[in-house]
Enzyme design. Structure first.
Site, mmCIF file in Angstrom:
data_model
loop_
_atom_site.group_PDB
_atom_site.id
_atom_site.type_symbol
_atom_site.label_atom_id
_atom_site.label_comp_id
_atom_site.label_asym_id
_atom_site.label_seq_id
_atom_site.Cartn_x
_atom_site.Cartn_y
_atom_site.Cartn_z
ATOM 1 N N TYR A 253 -13.510 7.387 -13.732
ATOM 2 C CA TYR A 253 -13.486 6.148 -12.942
ATOM 3 C C TYR A 253 -14.098 5.008 -13.753
ATOM 4 O O TYR A 253 -13.532 3.911 -13.836
ATOM 5 C CB TYR A 253 -14.245 6.353 -11.628
ATOM 6 C CG TYR A 253 -14.225 5.140 -10.714
ATOM 7 C CD1 TYR A 253 -13.157 4.911 -9.848
ATOM 8 C CD2 TYR A 253 -15.274 4.232 -10.700
ATOM 9 C CE1 TYR A 253 -13.136 3.800 -9.008
ATOM 10 C CE2 TYR A 253 -15.266 3.121 -9.860
ATOM 11 C CZ TYR A 253 -14.198 2.912 -9.010
ATOM 12 O OH TYR A 253 -14.180 1.818 -8.185
ATOM 13 N N ASP B 195 0.848 -1.199 0.000
ATOM 14 C CA ASP B 195 0.000 0.000 0.000
ATOM 15 C C ASP B 195 0.883 1.248 0.000
ATOM 16 O O ASP B 195 2.029 1.214 0.449
ATOM 17 C CB ASP B 195 -0.907 0.018 1.251
ATOM 18 C CG ASP B 195 -2.184 0.829 1.039
ATOM 19 O OD1 ASP B 195 -3.267 0.211 0.938
ATOM 20 O OD2 ASP B 195 -2.108 2.078 0.976
ATOM 21 N N LYS C 33 -12.159 1.558 -14.998
ATOM 22 C CA LYS C 33 -12.554 0.209 -14.571
ATOM 23 C C LYS C 33 -13.046 -0.638 -15.742
ATOM 24 O O LYS C 33 -12.854 -1.855 -15.752
ATOM 25 C CB LYS C 33 -13.617 0.305 -13.468
ATOM 26 C CG LYS C 33 -13.093 0.906 -12.157
ATOM 27 C CD LYS C 33 -12.018 0.025 -11.504
ATOM 28 C CE LYS C 33 -11.654 0.527 -10.114
ATOM 29 N NZ LYS C 33 -10.681 -0.341 -9.423
ATOM 30 N N ASN D 46 -5.656 -4.558 -6.380
ATOM 31 C CA ASN D 46 -6.852 -4.033 -5.719
ATOM 32 C C ASN D 46 -6.800 -2.533 -5.452
ATOM 33 O O ASN D 46 -7.843 -1.892 -5.345
ATOM 34 C CB ASN D 46 -7.061 -4.812 -4.410
ATOM 35 C CG ASN D 46 -8.073 -4.163 -3.510
ATOM 36 O OD1 ASN D 46 -9.280 -4.313 -3.694
ATOM 37 N ND2 ASN D 46 -7.594 -3.417 -2.514
ATOM 38 N N VAL E 236 1.345 2.321 -6.770
ATOM 39 C CA VAL E 236 1.141 1.504 -7.974
ATOM 40 C C VAL E 236 1.205 2.330 -9.263
ATOM 41 O O VAL E 236 1.216 1.778 -10.352
ATOM 42 C CB VAL E 236 -0.173 0.682 -7.920
ATOM 43 C CG1 VAL E 236 -0.153 -0.335 -6.793
ATOM 44 C CG2 VAL E 236 -1.400 1.575 -7.852
HETATM 45 N N1 LIG Z 1 -15.813 0.769 -1.921
HETATM 46 C C1 LIG Z 1 -16.564 0.584 -2.962
HETATM 47 O O1 LIG Z 1 -17.788 0.814 -2.929
HETATM 48 C C2 LIG Z 1 -15.966 0.040 -4.246
HETATM 49 C C3 LIG Z 1 -16.817 -0.446 -5.237
HETATM 50 C C4 LIG Z 1 -16.295 -0.990 -6.397
HETATM 51 C C5 LIG Z 1 -14.926 -1.079 -6.551
HETATM 52 N N2 LIG Z 1 -14.099 -0.600 -5.605
HETATM 53 C C6 LIG Z 1 -12.658 -0.760 -5.809
HETATM 54 O O2 LIG Z 1 -12.143 -1.539 -4.759
HETATM 55 C C7 LIG Z 1 -10.739 -1.316 -4.628
HETATM 56 C C8 LIG Z 1 -10.388 -1.145 -3.167
HETATM 57 O O3 LIG Z 1 -10.957 0.045 -2.680
HETATM 58 P P1 LIG Z 1 -11.647 0.182 -1.245
HETATM 59 O O4 LIG Z 1 -13.073 0.498 -1.504
HETATM 60 O O5 LIG Z 1 -11.276 -0.954 -0.386
HETATM 61 O O6 LIG Z 1 -10.994 1.576 -0.789
HETATM 62 P P2 LIG Z 1 -10.017 2.009 0.402
HETATM 63 O O7 LIG Z 1 -9.768 3.450 0.145
HETATM 64 O O8 LIG Z 1 -10.581 1.609 1.713
HETATM 65 O O9 LIG Z 1 -8.697 1.177 0.128
HETATM 66 C C9 LIG Z 1 -7.872 1.447 -0.979
HETATM 67 C C10 LIG Z 1 -6.414 1.352 -0.574
HETATM 68 O O10 LIG Z 1 -5.628 1.608 -1.738
HETATM 69 C C11 LIG Z 1 -4.523 2.406 -1.351
HETATM 70 N N3 LIG Z 1 -4.021 3.173 -2.482
HETATM 71 C C12 LIG Z 1 -4.581 4.257 -3.066
HETATM 72 N N4 LIG Z 1 -3.787 4.709 -4.056
HETATM 73 C C13 LIG Z 1 -2.700 3.902 -4.077
HETATM 74 C C14 LIG Z 1 -1.520 3.860 -4.855
HETATM 75 N N5 LIG Z 1 -1.285 4.784 -5.811
HETATM 76 N N6 LIG Z 1 -0.623 2.882 -4.630
HETATM 77 C C15 LIG Z 1 -0.845 1.983 -3.653
HETATM 78 N N7 LIG Z 1 -1.920 1.971 -2.865
HETATM 79 C C16 LIG Z 1 -2.842 2.927 -3.074
HETATM 80 C C17 LIG Z 1 -5.046 3.312 -0.249
HETATM 81 O O11 LIG Z 1 -3.991 3.801 0.569
HETATM 82 C C18 LIG Z 1 -5.995 2.371 0.494
HETATM 83 O O12 LIG Z 1 -5.350 1.721 1.554
HETATM 84 C C19 LIG Z 1 -10.447 -0.097 -5.515
HETATM 85 O O13 LIG Z 1 -9.853 -0.537 -6.717
HETATM 86 C C20 LIG Z 1 -11.818 0.490 -5.772
HETATM 87 O O14 LIG Z 1 -11.866 1.197 -6.967
HETATM 88 C C21 LIG Z 1 -14.591 -0.028 -4.448
#
Ligand SMILES: NC(=O)c1ccc[n+]([C@@H]2O[C@H](COP(=O)([O-])OP(=O)(O)OC[C@H]3O[C@@H](n4cnc5c(N)ncnc54)[C@H](O)[C@@H]3O)[C@@H](O)[C@H]2O)c1
Length: 253
Positions: free
Chosen positions: A155, A36, A159, A89, A63
């Site tokens: 976004y 992370d 995706k 992720n 990333v």
């Molecule tokens: N939460 C939702 O409703 C939802 C729905 C569909 C998809 N997603 C996807 O799920 C995945 C996880 O997101 P989440 O909802 O758990 O969010 P979150 O913000 O709780 O966790 C995301 C993590 O990614 C890390 N991160 C952000 N940018 C980064 C980078 N450049 N390099 C490394 N780490 C980085 C952040 O520090 C964080 O710890 C994402 O790809 C998001 O797009 C989320």
């Protein structure tokens, strides 16, 4: 245990779904690289895993940077000897901007993290998987990668691209023992809204009708169960596809 002695990398594992995935993989016997941008958060997750008898290591990675991705994968191999499972992720939201309001810098940043980061990690992991004759890639896409109005244009496009990348990779390497699938989560209770800066009032308003039919908000652990299924041999014939986990949200469309 479903992942005994497997080596897994989970990006974005300091929070939300990545954290839940890292924890369940470790509980199922995998050695996990908790990767992370937020190193303190990643170390906290590792602490929790090791206190429960699991094996994990925190790695700071942006990333969006090629050298960080290379370093992350090199550390997995140096620390745990190989790589079996790559979970891309990490991801960030846009501000619900429709195309008329997109700023190039924001478009580039979101694509660098959500899309290019996924491609670069897959590209770096592939030689390892090809040499072993097996490997497993799981990409966190989104229902916004399948539908038009779950966030802004950027976004959604980022995706949709992850889903295209997933399908192409699943097919290309299908006879090399490598599987590549995506998860399309619906609305899940995480910290992702922290990445939603300068929310676009018009875009937000337009998506409200779509959000109005969300049956319920999911928990990160419910997505982690899908990621466990995809990482395990139980899904051996599942490849190049997307599993939607949204509590029935997109069944409405
Ligand atoms: N939460 C939702 O409703 C939802 C729905 C569909 C998809 N997603 C996807 O799920 C995945 C996880 O997101 P989440 O909802 O758990 O969010 P979150 O913000 O709780 O966790 C995301 C993590 O990614 C890390 N991160 C952000 N940018 C980064 C980078 N450049 N390099 C490394 N780490 C980085 C952040 O520090 C964080 O710890 C994402 O790809 C998001 O797009 C989320």
């Amino acid at each position: 245990m479903k992942l005994q002695d497997k080596v897994a990398i989970v990006t974005g594992a300091a929070s939300g779904m990545g954290k839940a995935i890292a924890k369940i993989y470790a509980r199922e016997g995998a050695k996990v690289i908790v990767a992370d941008l937020n190193l303190d958060g990643a170390e906290e997750v590792v602490k929790g895993i090791t206190e429960n008898g699991g094996v994990a290591k925190a790695v700071q990675v942006n990333v969006a940077k090629q050298e960080d991705i290379d370093n992350m994968i090199d550390i997995a191999v140096a620390e745990f000897g190989t790589l079996d499972i790559l979970v891309n992720n990490a991801g960030i939201m846009d501000g619900f901007e429709p195309v008329g309001d997109i700023l190039d810098e924001r478009w580039d940043m979101i694509f660098d993290v959500n899309t290019k980061g996924v491609m670069r990690a897959m590209r770096k992991a592939l030689p390892i998987f090809l040499e072993k004759g097996k490997g497993n890639i799981i990409n966190t896409a989104s229902t916004g990668g399948l539908n038009g109005a779950h966030a802004g244009a950027t976004y959604g496009a980022s995706k949709h691209a992850v889903i295209g990348l997933t399908k192409n990779t699943g097919f290309m390497y299908a006879q090399k023992g490598i599987r590549c699938n995506a998860i399309a989560p619906g609305a899940v209770e995480t910290n992702i809204s922290a990445s939603m800066k300068n929310v676009n009032p018009f875009g937000m308003e337009r998506t409200k009708v779509v959000q109005g039919v969300i049956p319920r908000i999911g928990q990160p652990e419910e997505i982690a169960q899908v990621a466990l299924f995809l990482a395990s041999d139980e899904s051996s014939f599942v490849n190049g596809t997307v599993i939607t986990a949204d509590g029935g949200w997109t069944a409405a469309f």
